[in-house]
Design a protein around this motif. Structure first.
Motif, PDB file in Angstrom:
ATOM      1  N   ASP A   1      23.379 -21.716  60.685  1.00 25.25           N
ATOM      2  CA  ASP A   1      24.211 -20.705  61.308  1.00 25.25           C
ATOM      3  C   ASP A   1      23.793 -19.355  60.795  1.00 25.25           C
ATOM      4  OD1 ASP A   1      25.265 -20.702  58.765  1.00 25.25           O
ATOM      5  OD2 ASP A   1      26.872 -22.097  59.330  1.00 25.25           O
ATOM      6  N   SER A   2      24.546 -18.351  61.249  1.00 29.28           N
ATOM      7  CA  SER A   2      24.167 -16.985  60.912  1.00 29.28           C
ATOM      8  C   SER A   2      24.294 -16.681  59.439  1.00 29.28           C
ATOM      9  CB  SER A   2      25.044 -15.998  61.701  1.00 29.28           C
ATOM     10  OG  SER A   2      26.407 -16.211  61.379  1.00 29.28           O
ATOM     11  N   ASP A   3      25.186 -17.392  58.737  1.00 27.29           N
ATOM     12  CA  ASP A   3      25.396 -17.105  57.326  1.00 27.29           C
ATOM     13  C   ASP A   3      24.473 -17.908  56.433  1.00 27.29           C
ATOM     14  OD1 ASP A   3      27.257 -15.284  57.889  1.00 27.29           O
ATOM     15  OD2 ASP A   3      28.981 -16.620  57.627  1.00 27.29           O
TER      16      ASP A   3
ATOM     17  N   PRO B   1      31.592 -35.145  60.571  1.00 28.08           N
ATOM     18  CA  PRO B   1      32.561 -34.089  60.232  1.00 28.08           C
ATOM     19  C   PRO B   1      32.423 -32.912  61.172  1.00 28.08           C
ATOM     20  CG  PRO B   1      31.370 -34.832  58.287  1.00 28.08           C
ATOM     21  CD  PRO B   1      30.682 -35.419  59.465  1.00 28.08           C
ATOM     22  N   PRO B   2      33.526 -32.237  61.442  1.00 24.54           N
ATOM     23  CA  PRO B   2      33.449 -31.059  62.325  1.00 24.54           C
ATOM     24  C   PRO B   2      32.802 -29.879  61.621  1.00 24.54           C
ATOM     25  CG  PRO B   2      35.656 -31.284  61.449  1.00 24.54           C
ATOM     26  CD  PRO B   2      34.896 -32.488  60.974  1.00 24.54           C
ATOM     27  N   LYS B   3      32.301 -28.978  62.437  1.00 23.70           N
ATOM     28  CA  LYS B   3      31.777 -27.731  61.876  1.00 23.70           C
ATOM     29  C   LYS B   3      32.935 -26.883  61.374  1.00 23.70           C
ATOM     30  CE  LYS B   3      27.565 -27.213  64.610  1.00 23.70           C
ATOM     31  NZ  LYS B   3      26.857 -26.331  65.568  1.00 23.70           N
ATOM     32  N   CYS B   4      32.747 -26.325  60.200  1.00 24.45           N
ATOM     33  CA  CYS B   4      33.787 -25.488  59.594  1.00 24.45           C
ATOM     34  C   CYS B   4      33.242 -24.084  59.431  1.00 24.45           C
ATOM     35  CB  CYS B   4      34.223 -26.056  58.250  1.00 24.45           C
ATOM     36  SG  CYS B   4      35.514 -25.080  57.443  1.00 24.45           S
ATOM     37  N   SER B   5      34.050 -23.107  59.797  1.00 26.90           N
ATOM     38  CA  SER B   5      33.630 -21.708  59.695  1.00 26.90           C
ATOM     39  C   SER B   5      33.927 -21.107  58.329  1.00 26.90           C
ATOM     40  CB  SER B   5      34.336 -20.870  60.770  1.00 26.90           C
ATOM     41  OG  SER B   5      35.749 -20.958  60.615  1.00 26.90           O
ATOM     42  N   LYS B   6      34.590 -21.867  57.447  1.00 33.09           N
ATOM     43  CA  LYS B   6      34.886 -21.349  56.114  1.00 33.09           C
ATOM     44  C   LYS B   6      33.630 -21.387  55.249  1.00 33.09           C
ATOM     45  CE  LYS B   6      39.222 -20.918  57.138  1.00 33.09           C
ATOM     46  NZ  LYS B   6      39.865 -19.607  57.266  1.00 33.09           N
TER      47      LYS B   6
ATOM     48  N   CYS C   1      31.423 -21.976  51.827  1.00 33.73           N
ATOM     49  CA  CYS C   1      31.371 -22.941  50.736  1.00 33.73           C
ATOM     50  C   CYS C   1      31.845 -22.254  49.457  1.00 33.73           C
ATOM     51  CB  CYS C   1      29.950 -23.477  50.573  1.00 33.73           C
ATOM     52  SG  CYS C   1      29.768 -24.645  49.204  1.00 33.73           S
ATOM     53  N   HIS C   2      32.682 -22.980  48.700  1.00 26.46           N
ATOM     54  CA  HIS C   2      33.267 -22.401  47.488  1.00 26.46           C
ATOM     55  C   HIS C   2      32.362 -22.540  46.274  1.00 26.46           C
ATOM     56  CE1 HIS C   2      34.136 -26.667  47.034  1.00 26.46           C
ATOM     57  NE2 HIS C   2      34.270 -26.447  45.741  1.00 26.46           N
ATOM     58  N   ILE C   3      31.251 -23.250  46.395  1.00 28.74           N
ATOM     59  CA  ILE C   3      30.358 -23.449  45.256  1.00 28.74           C
ATOM     60  C   ILE C   3      29.465 -22.223  45.112  1.00 28.74           C
ATOM     61  CG2 ILE C   3      28.535 -24.885  44.283  1.00 28.74           C
ATOM     62  CD1 ILE C   3      29.679 -27.239  45.778  1.00 28.74           C
ATOM     63  N   ALA C   4      29.495 -21.619  43.961  1.00 27.44           N
ATOM     64  CA  ALA C   4      28.672 -20.433  43.701  1.00 27.44           C
ATOM     65  C   ALA C   4      27.286 -20.868  43.231  1.00 27.44           C
ATOM     66  CB  ALA C   4      29.326 -19.548  42.642  1.00 27.44           C
ATOM     67  N   PRO C   5      26.234 -20.215  43.728  1.00 23.32           N
ATOM     68  CA  PRO C   5      24.878 -20.566  43.257  1.00 23.32           C
ATOM     69  C   PRO C   5      24.740 -20.289  41.766  1.00 23.32           C
ATOM     70  CG  PRO C   5      24.813 -19.169  45.230  1.00 23.32           C
ATOM     71  CD  PRO C   5      26.226 -19.157  44.743  1.00 23.32           C
ATOM     72  N   LEU C   6      23.867 -21.049  41.134  1.00 21.80           N
ATOM     73  CA  LEU C   6      23.619 -20.890  39.696  1.00 21.80           C
ATOM     74  C   LEU C   6      22.298 -20.211  39.401  1.00 21.80           C
ATOM     75  CD1 LEU C   6      24.871 -24.349  38.370  1.00 21.80           C
ATOM     76  CD2 LEU C   6      26.126 -22.205  38.553  1.00 21.80           C
TER      77      LEU C   6
ATOM     78  N   THR D   1      22.226 -13.895  47.443  1.00 20.44           N
ATOM     79  CA  THR D   1      22.058 -15.023  48.362  1.00 20.44           C
ATOM     80  C   THR D   1      23.104 -14.953  49.470  1.00 20.44           C
ATOM     81  OG1 THR D   1      21.232 -16.372  46.545  1.00 20.44           O
ATOM     82  CG2 THR D   1      21.954 -17.525  48.525  1.00 20.44           C
ATOM     83  N   LYS D   2      22.678 -15.225  50.702  1.00 18.57           N
ATOM     84  CA  LYS D   2      23.621 -15.243  51.813  1.00 18.57           C
ATOM     85  C   LYS D   2      24.542 -16.448  51.684  1.00 18.57           C
ATOM     86  CE  LYS D   2      20.697 -12.888  55.199  1.00 18.57           C
ATOM     87  NZ  LYS D   2      20.053 -13.005  56.522  1.00 18.57           N
ATOM     88  N   PRO D   3      25.848 -16.258  51.868  1.00 19.15           N
ATOM     89  CA  PRO D   3      26.765 -17.404  51.760  1.00 19.15           C
ATOM     90  C   PRO D   3      26.561 -18.380  52.914  1.00 19.15           C
ATOM     91  CG  PRO D   3      27.936 -15.453  52.506  1.00 19.15           C
ATOM     92  CD  PRO D   3      26.550 -14.999  52.154  1.00 19.15           C
ATOM     93  N   HIS D   4      26.792 -19.632  52.638  1.00 19.25           N
ATOM     94  CA  HIS D   4      26.685 -20.660  53.674  1.00 19.25           C
ATOM     95  C   HIS D   4      28.062 -21.287  53.894  1.00 19.25           C
ATOM     96  CE1 HIS D   4      25.954 -22.570  49.761  1.00 19.25           C
ATOM     97  NE2 HIS D   4      26.577 -23.617  50.259  1.00 19.25           N
ATOM     98  N   LYS D   5      28.167 -22.085  54.932  1.00 17.17           N
ATOM     99  CA  LYS D   5      29.460 -22.594  55.363  1.00 17.17           C
ATOM    100  C   LYS D   5      29.770 -23.927  54.689  1.00 17.17           C
ATOM    101  CE  LYS D   5      29.573 -20.137  59.757  1.00 17.17           C
ATOM    102  NZ  LYS D   5      29.722 -20.238  61.214  1.00 17.17           N
ATOM    103  N   CYS D   6      31.034 -24.308  54.852  1.00 18.79           N
ATOM    104  CA  CYS D   6      31.563 -25.531  54.239  1.00 18.79           C
ATOM    105  C   CYS D   6      30.701 -26.728  54.634  1.00 18.79           C
ATOM    106  CB  CYS D   6      33.004 -25.708  54.685  1.00 18.79           C
ATOM    107  SG  CYS D   6      33.739 -27.281  54.230  1.00 18.79           S
ATOM    108  N   HIS D   7      30.481 -27.631  53.683  1.00 19.21           N
ATOM    109  CA  HIS D   7      29.584 -28.754  53.938  1.00 19.21           C
ATOM    110  C   HIS D   7      29.887 -29.859  52.944  1.00 19.21           C
ATOM    111  CE1 HIS D   7      27.212 -28.005  50.285  1.00 19.21           C
ATOM    112  NE2 HIS D   7      27.519 -26.739  50.509  1.00 19.21           N
TER     113      HIS D   7
END
Length: 853
Positions: free
Chosen positions: A17-19, A462-467, A469-474, A481-487
């Motif tokens: 996706d775009s994010d 699973p459905p696509k979620c527009s929220k 992802c809460h995991i921060a890169p290390l 880094t561009k944020p990515h969506k829930c997965h």
């Protein structure tokens, strides 16, 4: 049964996706188009908020968009072109039209058969129910045609630009609560949301009037209710609320009905009765009131007026109230509890016997046994009913059944079509009802979810979620880094360049290989029997490889011009095969070893000391080559005095430390000079001194001046003799010591006679020799004259020759200078060419050694 939520890992396309532009591409599954924005646009534009009913619609749209919409009966997917029917009563579930028709016919037939077995012949009793919500429908409402969700269009054509199974028009169905408005959404599944129209309405207590949405017009003003309570004395003190006001809780002292007891009670309990009997005297004056606590008058005596005997057959009038009514003596004849026989006792007071003991012949319920028993007893045989119940599977087996067998009490327990559960209904005919369990398929964060019938969840994703992802890169790029969506599962890897700085100063140019955060659990539908210990540890990243940059590296001896192009991480050191050239510890000489590591000690200096001694002297240091100052010079040196008459011996250190004046004073012998004056043959009369003797033209020594024949002699001062020579055009320096002063005075007469005598004597003794001498003198004079002329000629010619010689020297110097410049220029070019050639060879070696770099 409660519905469960399960998880499954999404394919990589769910992250494209775009994010999350750096995720890998993968073929996307075929889903329906997202029409939620177009369907809800008109409602949200008016209401500005979302109704709870929209959640159901969004869940249906999410499942439709994900391709997860399934029929609850056949558990097959509902395609956009399949005719459907949706329940419009409670659950709003969607079924295949053919499946629901078959289900309704079977259910109505079973209902008719069940009614016929009970003796009912009216076909109106046959009903069928929704497979999900179990709402009963009459047989006449079995669906016959395929309509859109709002019911306006039959057989709606499939259009890829509108929601499947809808007409694409405004729903326009009447909203709930009969507010008079219509649904503003496009034709949609599920319940219509609350009415978004603006209406004026009062709060629950009626104190505030406000403009509200019609679907949410009931509201509380958050003020005190103040309605008059049932007690008509107090007002409600609760916050404005819906429904009736609570009982009045105001406390006070209240009397019972009879007024004998006073108690403190809450207002709503003020109407109470005490436990004291009334016992007031009735109007007859003979009896008291037998009622409990009551208000008002006790009434007339119940024993006054017309009275009967206990069985009620004989009447008495005008009898006093305190007289007991006599028995009539006849049979009681009241109906007993059985309702068939009458009491055989004589007229009596009180209740008749409870059980009828008259012996009668009774049949059991099934009619297989007759027996005489007291009337109050029932006859039951031991025969078990063998009729099959309405389920068609089990026998009744009830003792003495009256042929009205009850429904089967066994549990069906057949495996449902979902293959996960068993039928929980009582045993029945026909196909079991679909599994009532709905499985919730949600994204990892749970914000986006939809429900599917049990048994179809294995094929869902699973459905696509527009929220996000809460995991921060290390890794080190977490801030950019561009944020990515829930997965589900691991986060997509970072695609940026590592750009981490090496200790050498270069930066890593590989793709980011930093630590990876702990992954989310994978999407799975397997039940978790035990709580698994999830390892939430992050995966450490791999270290950066060795620096691959090419750099110029100097040799171990760090010589200028001996650098080589090498890989930065290659720490191998090399020797340039030149001389080391580093200064030895002695500080005077340089190392002559081949280029070596500076940490290795250079060679020891074995040469003698060649340093200039201080104070400066001509003697070399006797020690071997050393770094410290040389010891003082103790060598004895000889120095002659100024006049040369005496030799002095000094220590070199002592003599060299003296100043120039002190050295002149020390070297003086203190005696006469003893040097010959330059213009005469006398010695210098001064004390031993430096330089030329002073006033050589004023010598006062006496000189014997003679004539040519040396006959006449006179004493002249030396400076007079020198003046005489100067006046005669002769230089006194050219005069020898033997001839000095001779010929300055003229000969007299005595000299001439003496010369003649001498000449005659000489002529007699040696006649030939004088001739020769004269010839020799003449030759000698000629030779000297020729030499002098030659010297004068050479002196004249030498000026021209000097000019020619100077020109030749200048020309030779210019030629030599140009040759040196040419040699330096071509030598420098040659060195550059050799350097480039060596660099090219080194690059070829590096390419062969490191082909990837």
């Amino acid at each position: 049964m409660a519905s469960s939520t399960v998880s499954r890992r999404l394919p990589p396309s769910h992250h494209s996706d775009s994010d999350s532009s750096d995720s890998d591409s993968a073929p996307k599954p075929l889903h329906h188009t997202d029409f939620s924005n177009t369907i809800f646009r008109s409602y949200i534009e008016i209401s500005g908020l979302e109704s709870p009913d929209l959640i159901k619609i969004r869940s249906f749209l999410t499942s439709s968009r994900s391709g997860a919409l399934s029929c609850l009966i056949c558990l097959e997917r509902i395609r956009p072109t399949d005719p459907t029917w949706s329940c419009s009563s409670r659950c709003f579930a969607v079924f295949h039209l053919l499946c629901i028709q078959s289900w309704a016919r079977q259910s109505s037939d079973l209902s008719s058969l069940r009614a016929a077995s009970r003796g009912a012949t009216d076909d109106r009793n046959s009903t069928w129910n929704c497979p999900k919500c179990r709402i009963d429908f009459p047989k006449t409402l079995i669906p016959k045609t395929y309509t859109c969700f709002c019911g306006k269009v039959e057989n709606p054509p499939h259009d890829p630009w509108i929601l499947p199974h809808s007409c694409g028009e405004v729903c326009n169905r009447s909203l709930k609560y009969d507010c008079g408005h219509k649904c503003l959404l496009l034709c949609h599944p599920g319940p219509c949301p609350a009415c978004p129209k603006l209406v004026k309405n009062r709060c629950f207590c009626g104190g505030v009037e406000d403009t509200k949405r019609c679907g949410f017009k009931e509201f509380s003003c958050k003020k005190t209710c103040s309605k008059l309570l049932d007690c008509k004395a107090h007002c409600c003190v609760e916050i404005c609320h819906d429904g009736g006001c609570p009982p009045c809780r105001a406390r006070g002292v209240y009397k019972c009905h009879c007024g004998k007891v006073q108690e403190e009670k809450e207002c709503f309990e003020r109407d109470f009765r005490c436990e004291i009997p009334c016992e007031k005297l009735l109007g007859c004056g003979k009896h008291v009131c037998s009622k409990g606590c009551h208000e008002g008058e006790c009434g007339d005596c119940p024993l006054q007026g017309k009275r009967t005997c206990p069985c009620g057959k004989r009447f008495y009038e005008g009898m006093a109230c305190d007289v007991v009514v006599p028995s009539c003596g006849g049979t009681c004849d009241k109906k007993l509890q059985c309702g068939i026989h009458r009491c055989p006792e004589r007229c009596h007071r009180g209740d008749c016997v409870e059980t009828c003991r008259i012996v009668v012949t009774k049949s059991c319920k099934c009619g297989s046994l007759k027996k005489q028993v007291p009337c109050y007893q029932d006859v039951v045989c031991e025969r078990k009913c063998q009729r099959v119940r309405d389920c068609g599977r089990h026998a009744c087996k009830r003792r003495c059944c009256d042929n009205d067998c009850p429904p089967c009490s066994e549990i069906c327990d057949k495996k449902l079509r979902c293959k996960n559960h068993k039928c929980p209904s009582p045993c029945h005919r026909g196909v079991c009802a679909p599994c009532p369990v709905m499985v919730t398929i949600s994204c990892f964060c749970g914000e986006t979810h939809f429900e599917v019938p049990c048994g179809t969840e294995k094929e869902q994703k699973p459905p696509k979620c527009s929220k996000r992802c809460h995991i921060a890169p290390l890794c080190r790029h977490k801030s950019i880094t561009k944020p990515h969506k829930c997965h589900y599962g691991a986060c997509p890897p970072c695609r940026l360049v590592c750009d981490e700085e090496y200790p050498c100063g270069h930066k890593c140019k590989l793709r980011c290989h930093g630590p990876i955060p702990p992954p989310n659990p994978e999407f799975t539908l397997r039940p978790k029997k035990k709580k698994q210990n999830l390892h939430n540890d992050s995966t450490p990243g791999s270290p950066c490889p060795l620096c691959p940059e090419l750099v110029w590296r100097s040799c171990v001896g760090e010589h200028i011009g001996a650098e080589r192009m090498m890989v930065c991480s290659n720490r191998a050191r090399f020797s340039c095969d030149n001389y080391c050239g580093n200064l030895l510890p002695c500080g005077n000489h340089f190392c002559t070893k081949t280029c070596h590591d500076l940490k290795i000690k250079c060679e020891d200096c074995n040469l003698p000391c060649q340093r200039e001694r201080k104070p400066l002297c001509q003697h070399s240091c006797p020690l071997p080559c050393h770094h410290e100052d040389c010891p003082p010079c103790k060598v004895l040196i000889k120095r002659a005095c100024h006049c040369g008459a005496m030799v002095h011996v000094f220590e070199c250190l002592y003599y060299n430390t003296l100043s120039e004046k002190e050295q002149i004073a020390v070297r003086s012998c203190g005696g006469p000079c003893h040097r010959k004056l330059p213009n005469c043959t006398h010695l210098c009369p001064e004390t031993c001194h430096v330089g030329q003797c002073p006033s050589p033209d004023k010598c006062s020594k006496k000189v014997v001046v003679k004539c040519k024949c040396q006959t006449v002699k006179k004493d002249w001062p030396c400076h007079q003799v020198q003046a005489a020579y100067h006046s005669g055009g002769r230089d006194p320096k050219d005069i020898t010591k033997n001839q000095f002063g001779i010929g300055l005075i003229s000969c007299n007469s005595d000299c001439k006679s003496k010369i003649k005598a001498d000449e005659s004597d000489l002529h007699l003794r040696k006649p030939k020799v004088p001739e020769r001498k004269e010839a020799d003198e003449e030759n000698h004079v000629r030779k000297r004259k020729r030499r002098k002329d030659k010297v004068q000629h050479d002196h004249q010619v030498s000026t021209f020759q000097k000019i020619i010689g100077i020109v030749r020297k200048l020309f030779l110097f210019v030629m030599i200078l140009m040759g040196l410049i040419a040699m330096a220029y071509f030598g420098y070019k040659g060195l550059l060419w050799v350097n480039d050639w060596m660099n090219e060879i080194e690059r070829q070696k590096q390419r062969k050694r490191y082909p990837r770099i």
